[in-house]
Design a protein around this motif. Structure first.
Motif, short mmCIF file in Angstrom:
data_model
loop_
_atom_site.label_atom_id
_atom_site.label_comp_id
_atom_site.label_asym_id
_atom_site.label_seq_id
_atom_site.Cartn_x
_atom_site.Cartn_y
_atom_site.Cartn_z
N SER A 42 13.01 -0.79 -2.45
CA SER A 42 12.19 0.27 -3.03
C SER A 42 10.99 -0.33 -3.76
O SER A 42 11.06 -1.43 -4.30
CB SER A 42 13.01 1.13 -4.00
OG SER A 42 13.29 0.42 -5.18
N LYS A 43 9.91 0.44 -3.72
CA LYS A 43 8.68 0.12 -4.45
C LYS A 43 7.72 1.27 -4.16
O LYS A 43 7.71 1.80 -3.05
CB LYS A 43 8.08 -1.20 -3.98
CG LYS A 43 6.90 -1.66 -4.82
CD LYS A 43 6.40 -3.02 -4.37
CE LYS A 43 5.23 -3.42 -5.27
NZ LYS A 43 4.70 -4.72 -4.89
N PRO A 44 6.91 1.66 -5.12
CA PRO A 44 6.00 2.78 -4.88
C PRO A 44 5.10 2.63 -3.66
O PRO A 44 4.86 3.59 -2.95
CB PRO A 44 5.19 2.85 -6.18
CG PRO A 44 6.11 2.31 -7.22
CD PRO A 44 6.88 1.22 -6.52
N ASP A 45 4.60 1.43 -3.39
CA ASP A 45 3.67 1.26 -2.27
C ASP A 45 4.30 0.53 -1.07
O ASP A 45 3.60 -0.12 -0.29
CB ASP A 45 2.42 0.50 -2.73
CG ASP A 45 2.74 -0.91 -3.23
OD1 ASP A 45 3.94 -1.22 -3.45
OD2 ASP A 45 1.80 -1.70 -3.40
N ILE A 46 5.59 0.67 -0.90
CA ILE A 46 6.29 -0.10 0.14
C ILE A 46 5.82 0.26 1.55
O ILE A 46 5.82 -0.58 2.45
CB ILE A 46 7.82 0.01 0.01
CG1 ILE A 46 8.48 -1.16 0.77
CG2 ILE A 46 8.33 1.35 0.48
CD1 ILE A 46 9.91 -1.40 0.38
N SER A 47 5.35 1.49 1.76
CA SER A 47 4.88 1.86 3.10
C SER A 47 3.65 1.04 3.49
O SER A 47 3.49 0.69 4.66
CB SER A 47 4.59 3.36 3.19
OG SER A 47 3.61 3.73 2.25
N GLU A 48 2.81 0.69 2.52
CA GLU A 48 1.65 -0.16 2.81
C GLU A 48 2.10 -1.57 3.21
O GLU A 48 1.56 -2.16 4.15
CB GLU A 48 0.73 -0.24 1.59
CG GLU A 48 0.03 1.06 1.27
CD GLU A 48 -0.79 0.97 -0.01
OE1 GLU A 48 -1.33 -0.11 -0.30
OE2 GLU A 48 -0.87 1.99 -0.71
N LEU A 49 3.10 -2.08 2.51
CA LEU A 49 3.64 -3.39 2.87
C LEU A 49 4.27 -3.36 4.26
O LEU A 49 4.10 -4.30 5.04
CB LEU A 49 4.69 -3.83 1.84
CG LEU A 49 4.19 -4.20 0.46
CD1 LEU A 49 5.36 -4.40 -0.49
CD2 LEU A 49 3.32 -5.43 0.51
N GLN A 50 4.96 -2.27 4.55
CA GLN A 50 5.60 -2.13 5.87
C GLN A 50 4.54 -2.14 6.98
O GLN A 50 4.71 -2.81 7.99
CB GLN A 50 6.43 -0.86 5.90
CG GLN A 50 7.27 -0.71 7.16
CD GLN A 50 8.14 0.53 7.11
OE1 GLN A 50 7.76 1.55 6.55
NE2 GLN A 50 9.32 0.43 7.68
N LEU A 51 3.47 -1.41 6.80
CA LEU A 51 2.41 -1.38 7.80
C LEU A 51 1.75 -2.75 7.96
O LEU A 51 1.45 -3.17 9.07
CB LEU A 51 1.35 -0.34 7.43
CG LEU A 51 1.74 1.12 7.68
CD1 LEU A 51 0.66 2.05 7.11
CD2 LEU A 51 1.94 1.37 9.15
N THR A 52 1.54 -3.43 6.86
CA THR A 52 0.96 -4.77 6.91
C THR A 52 1.86 -5.70 7.73
O THR A 52 1.39 -6.46 8.58
CB THR A 52 0.75 -5.33 5.49
OG1 THR A 52 -0.13 -4.47 4.79
CG2 THR A 52 0.18 -6.74 5.52
#
Length: 93
Positions: A42-52
């Motif tokens: 979990s993390k607030p911006d995890i979707s950005e990390l996933q896309l990266t």
């Protein structure tokens, strides 16, 4: 707001861990007689990390990655041992 993602990929899991994501759960599922572990972060911006990561643009310090990968792999091995020792009704998730 916390966001969550789940993966069975230890490299992806290590990338999240190195980017300050919290490992909130490891679950095990039997697949073809073997236990597969899913790691939930979990993390607030995890979707950005996933896309990266998915786009192949992830960068890490290789020394930190090696050490963190070893830690993630150790947690998964420990979880697999625990899931193997549980009765079938408890060994899933």
């Amino acid at each position: 707001m916390e966001c969550y993602t789940t993966t069975t990929d230890l490299y992806e899991a290590t990338y999240y861990y190195l980017n300050a994501c919290e490992l909130v759960e490891i679950t095990g599922t039997k697949v073809n007689g073997k236990i597969t572990c899913e790691l939930t972060f979990s993390k607030p911006d995890i979707s950005e990390l996933q896309l990266t990561y998915i786009r192949g643009n992830a960068t890490v310090n290789i020394l930190h990655f090696r050490r963190a990968y070893g830690q993630i792999a150790a947690w998964v091995m420990k979880a697999k041992k625990e899931f193997k020792s549980k009765p079938p009704s408890e060994g899933g998730k």
